[in-house]
Design an enzyme around this catalytic site. Structure first.
Site, short mmCIF file in Angstrom:
data_model
loop_
_atom_site.label_atom_id
_atom_site.label_comp_id
_atom_site.label_asym_id
_atom_site.label_seq_id
_atom_site.Cartn_x
_atom_site.Cartn_y
_atom_site.Cartn_z
N HIS A 163 0.84 -1.22 0.00
CA HIS A 163 0.00 0.00 0.00
C HIS A 163 0.87 1.26 0.00
CE1 HIS A 163 -3.36 -2.69 1.30
NE2 HIS A 163 -2.38 -3.26 1.99
N GLU A 297 8.43 8.62 -16.86
CA GLU A 297 7.03 9.02 -17.00
C GLU A 297 6.49 8.65 -18.39
OE1 GLU A 297 7.30 12.66 -13.78
OE2 GLU A 297 7.10 13.13 -15.89
#
Ligand code: ARG
Length: 465
Positions: A163, A297
């Protein structure tokens, strides 16, 4: 030749009226399918030899065709091929030029053949070449890069996250290998789908098959295929191998996107675990301090395009009636786009991973004692406390340390024994991140031996692949 109609076109015979110029442009694919010129000529050369053997060409005619095709190939390679307005696609362009060069025999080449089986064979050959010459070697290099780093940097410990919250200490090399294993499966999938690309549709004609007893097995062998498509209607209809490839690119792209995302996070100054080399970073036009991971990216962003191409083809195929439909021409730009961009992604990601540096110190700084709470529970388990109870008692230790405002290791033995009599003086042995990771000796775990075993397994499996 008639001046009206489409006499300049290879299929112009039955037409009397011209095609609308807009329609001509809309219909033409040469702009992008010209990149299959080599495969188209290769297929034609093999077909010429096959129809000569079937008695449809004399040896002399075949020789002229072979020479003519060699000439057409060299015109493409040297950039001297002159495209005519009537050249609709790579198949018509090559045949038109061949006929200009060799005359009458050129007009026999298409005997029993259709652009339907021709485009199918060209595309399969093209894809097979891209896989063998680029994708497979590039992917292997990427996997090797990750594996080599994992071995060289096996001693670096880092926080592992679930997480994206600090979870348990792991080896940096364990993280590297986790990504290497994703790609290892992708390589296997690529090899598996290549088997399905590797089937020769040539000799299927428009849809019904070849009426001139062409030896399809010999033709396939000549083109380096290991199989022959088993049904001519299937052969001209089938774009599954492209769909499968586009899915493969999407899944690989997703794996690279996730690796890129990890590295984007790890390279922010806040994390500071890795430093991406200048070669793969860019600056901001406004903020002088910025180092932006643009390469990563873009690699992440490409995953969206790959899935779009896959969905685009599947949607175009859905609902088309049996055998060939012009809708299928839409396959090529999607195929080329995914192939071009995925080679870019693998190249850049291999560059990023081989040139980035990892800060062992910063990795260590981000290890917090809280990440050893599980180890407190495991300590108690080793003292025969049932895990559920141990988990609860370890939670009490965490709470007590929090209440006292100290890290857990600063709790006294009395504090620990107040929570459970199972705690002994050796509780201090828990506060070692090294000891923590070394517990995970079972196969696939993060201990040194287990990670080095993965490295060896990876190398062995790659050598066999
Ligand atoms: N350019 C076409 C394609 O890419 C070639 C096949 C055309 N066949 C036909 N019957 N119109 O699909």
């Amino acid at each position: 030749m008639a001046s009206a109609g489409e006499a300049g076109k290879l299929w112009g015979g039955r037409f009397t009226g011209p095609v609308d110029p807009e329609m001509d442009k809309f219909n033409a694919s040469l702009r992008y399918d010209r990149r299959m010129y080599r495969q188209d000529i290769k297929g034609s050369k093999a077909y010429a030899s096959a129809i000569q053997k079937a008695g449809l060409l004399t040896r002399e005619e075949e020789t002229q065709i072979q020479r003519g095709l060699d000439q057409v190939l060299s015109e493409w390679e040297t950039g001297s091929f002159e495209v005519r307005p009537s050249d609709e696609d790579i198949h018509t362009a090559n045949e038109r030029r061949l006929t200009e060069l060799v005359g009458a025999p050129g007009a026999k080449l298409h005997t029993g053949r259709s652009r339907n089986d021709q485009v199918a064979v060209d595309t399969r050959l093209w894809l097979r070449d891209v896989i063998q010459e680029q994708l497979e070697p590039l992917l292997r290099e990427m996997i090797t890069t990750l594996t080599d780093r994992a071995e060289a940097e096996v001693d670096i410990l880092m926080p592992g996250f679930t997480h994206l919250q600090p979870a348990q200490p792991v080896r940096w090399s364990h993280w590297l290998m986790s990504h290497a294993w994703f790609l290892r499966s992708d390589l296997r999938r690529l090899q598996q789908l290549t088997q399905r690309v590797d089937s020769c549709p040539l000799g299927s004609g428009a849809l019904a098959g070849n009426p001139f007893a062409v030896d399809r097995a010999a033709l396939a062998a000549e083109l380096g295929f290991t199989a022959v498509t088993p049904n001519s209607m299937l052969a001209v209809s089938d774009r599954d191998y492209i769909a499968e490839f586009l899915f493969w690119v999407s899944l690989l792209g997703t794996h690279f996107s996730r690796l890129a995302e990890d590295l984007i996070i790890f390279s922010t100054p806040t994390f500071g675990l890795v430093h991406i080399a200048d070669a793969y970073s860019t600056g901001s036009s406004l903020m002088p301090q910025k180092r932006n991971p643009d390469g990563l990216e873009l690699a992440r962003g490409k995953a969206g395009r790959f899935l779009g191409n896959c969905v685009g083809l599947m949607t175009a195929l859905k609902g088309t009636p049996s055998t060939y439909n012009k809708d299928f021409q839409e396959d090529k730009e999607l195929l080329f786009d995914s192939a071009d961009n995925v080679t870019g992604v693998i190249r850049v990601m291999t560059g990023v991973v081989s040139t980035m540096t990892v800060s062992a110190d910063r990795c260590r700084q981000l290890l917090s004692e809280g990440m050893l709470a599980t180890d407190v529970a495991y300590y108690l388990v080793r003292q025969n406390v049932p895990f559920r109870e141990a988990h609860n008692l370890a939670g009490k230790c965490v709470a007590l340390a929090e209440a006292k405002g100290v890290p857990m290791r600063q709790l006294s033995l009395d504090d620990f024994q107040g929570i459970s009599a199972a705690f002994g003086a050796d509780v201090a042995s828990i506060w070692s991140f090294e000891a923590s990771v070394e517990q995970y000796q079972a196969e696939g775990g993060t201990s040194r031996t287990a990670v080095l075993k993965q490295v060896a397994q990876m190398r062995e499996s790659m050598a066999a692949a």
